[in-house]
Design an enzyme around this catalytic site. Structure first.
Site, PDB file in Angstrom:
ATOM      1  N   ASP A  76       0.827  -1.210   0.000  1.00  0.00           N
ATOM      2  CA  ASP A  76       0.000   0.000   0.000  1.00  0.00           C
ATOM      3  C   ASP A  76       0.865   1.264   0.000  1.00  0.00           C
ATOM      4  O   ASP A  76       1.977   1.257   0.529  1.00  0.00           O
ATOM      5  CB  ASP A  76      -0.908  -0.024   1.245  1.00  0.00           C
ATOM      6  CG  ASP A  76      -2.091   0.916   1.099  1.00  0.00           C
ATOM      7  OD1 ASP A  76      -2.318   1.451  -0.001  1.00  0.00           O
ATOM      8  OD2 ASP A  76      -2.785   1.127   2.110  1.00  0.00           O
ATOM      9  N   HIS A 121       2.151   3.382  -9.216  1.00  0.00           N
ATOM     10  CA  HIS A 121       1.911   1.947  -9.373  1.00  0.00           C
ATOM     11  C   HIS A 121       3.078   1.279 -10.117  1.00  0.00           C
ATOM     12  O   HIS A 121       3.450   0.152  -9.824  1.00  0.00           O
ATOM     13  CB  HIS A 121       0.591   1.698 -10.113  1.00  0.00           C
ATOM     14  CG  HIS A 121      -0.619   2.067  -9.299  1.00  0.00           C
ATOM     15  ND1 HIS A 121      -0.807   1.627  -8.015  1.00  0.00           N
ATOM     16  CD2 HIS A 121      -1.699   2.851  -9.580  1.00  0.00           C
ATOM     17  CE1 HIS A 121      -1.958   2.113  -7.538  1.00  0.00           C
ATOM     18  NE2 HIS A 121      -2.512   2.866  -8.478  1.00  0.00           N
ATOM     19  N   LEU A 163      10.499 -20.576  -5.013  1.00  0.00           N
ATOM     20  CA  LEU A 163       9.499 -19.749  -4.329  1.00  0.00           C
ATOM     21  C   LEU A 163       8.112 -19.897  -4.959  1.00  0.00           C
ATOM     22  O   LEU A 163       7.963 -19.837  -6.178  1.00  0.00           O
ATOM     23  CB  LEU A 163       9.933 -18.276  -4.434  1.00  0.00           C
ATOM     24  CG  LEU A 163       8.944 -17.240  -3.892  1.00  0.00           C
ATOM     25  CD1 LEU A 163       8.914 -17.260  -2.371  1.00  0.00           C
ATOM     26  CD2 LEU A 163       9.288 -15.829  -4.397  1.00  0.00           C
TER      27      LEU A 163
END
Ligand code: IPE
Ligand code: IPE
Ligand code: MG
Length: 241
Positions: free
Chosen positions: A21, A38, A132
Site C-alpha cells: 500500500d 503503481h 518460491l
C-alpha cells in the site's frame, strides 16, 4: 549471507504476505501521476520477489488488486492492469529462470482480457517450478473467498459428495484459493494503514503483523529483512503457552 540484520535463515517464516500500500501517496508526494506510483510499486515488488527466492522463502503472497479496488476510476483500474501486463510480459522469463512458481489468488477470469492472458501464461509457464511459490492476489477479497468456499460446500452437500458432519476447518481451508498452502506467518503492510482491508481473513488467524510507515515503492530488501528479523523476535503462542 552477509546482511546487517541478525536473521536466522534456518528459521525463516514459511509464508510471508504483503499488503503493498502507498503507491498513490508516494506519487502525490513527488507530484507525479498516480500510475507512476503503481509502476514504481512494481519495481519494489521485483526486488522483494528476487530477495524472497534468494533467501529460500517458500511462499510469498502479495495483495495486488482487491475486490474493492474496482471502485477506483476506470482510468486507474485500466492503468493498473496495463502495468501488470507490462510487468508480466517483461519479467516472466526472469521469474521463470529464478524457478519461481506463480499462482493467482482470486477470480481473475473477470479482469481485462490482456491481463487475464498474461497471468494465465505466467501460471502455465511456471507451473512445474520448485522454488518460491509466488501468489498474486488479484481481484482478491477474503470475504469473497470464504463465500465461494461456502457455496462449494453447499453444492457438494446437495450433490451428496459431502455430508454436514464432514465439514471442519480443514474442509473449509481446502476450498480457499490458498488450498494446500500454509497460513501466512508474517503479514507486512506498508504506508502506515493499520488494517487488513479484506486480505486473507481466514488464513491470518494467527499471523504476526508488521506495519511500517514506508510507502510501498520505497520498500526495499533492507526493510524486508528488517521485518523478517522482527518476526523472528516475536513469541507465538497460538492460544497455548
Ligand atoms: C496500493 O497503493 C496499490 C493498490 C491498491 C492497487 P494505493 O493506490 O492504495 O496507494 P495509496 O493508499 O492511495 O497511497
Ligand atoms: C489494499 O489497499 C489493497 C491492495 C494493496 C491491493 P487499499 O489502498 O485498497 O486499502 P484501503 O482502501 O486503504 O483500506
Ligand atoms: Mg491504499
Amino acid at each position: 549471507m552477509t546482511d546487517t540484520f541478525d536473521i536466522d535463515y534456518n528459521r525463516l517464516p514459511s509464508h510471508v504476505a504483503v499488503i503493498m500500500d502507498g503507491n498513490g501517496r508516494w506519487a502525490a508526494a513527488k507530484g507525479i501521476p498516480k500510475l507512476s506510483g503503481h509502476k514504481a510499486g512494481m519495481e519494489a515488488l521485483k526486488k522483494i520477489v528476487r530477495k524472497s527466492g534468494e533467501i529460500g522463502l517458500e511462499y510469498l503472497t502479495v495483495y495486488a488488486f482487491s475486490t474493492e479496488n474496482w471502485k477506483r476510476s476506470d482510468e486507474e483500474v485500466g492503468g493498473i492492469f496495463q502495468i501488470l501486463v507490462y510487468y508480466m510480459e517483461r519479467e516472466i522469463k526472469e521469474i521463470h529462470k529464478q524457478n519461481v512458481k506463480v499462482n493467482i489468488l482470486g477470480d481473475y477470469s473477470v479482469i481485462p482480457a490482456k491481463a487475464e492472458k498474461a497471468v494465465r501464461d505466467a501460471v502455465e509457464l511456471t507451473k512445474n517450478n520448485t522454488g518460491l511459490q509466488f501468489n498474486i492476489a488479484l481481484n482478491y477479497g477474503g470475504r469473497d473467498e470464504i463465500t465461494r468456499a461456502v457455496k462449494r460446500i453447499a453444492e457438494e452437500i446437495k450433490s451428496g459428495k459431502l455430508s454436514v458432519d464432514d465439514i471442519d476447518e480443514s474442509e473449509v481451508s481446502a476450498r480457499l484459493f490458498t488450498a494446500g498452502m500454509p497460513d501466512p506467518d508474517l503479514i507486512i503492510r506498508t504506508s502506515g494503514e493499520l488494517r487488513l482491508s479484506n486480505f486473507l481473513l481466514w488464513q491470518s488467524a494467527y499471523s504476526e503483523y508488521y506495519f511500517t510507515d514506508c510507502l510501498w515503492p520505497d520498500f526495499d530488501e533492507a526493510q524486508y529483512l528488517g521485518a523478517i528479523s522482527e518476526y523472528q523476535n516475536r513469541k507465538r503462542n497460538f492460544g497455548g503457552r
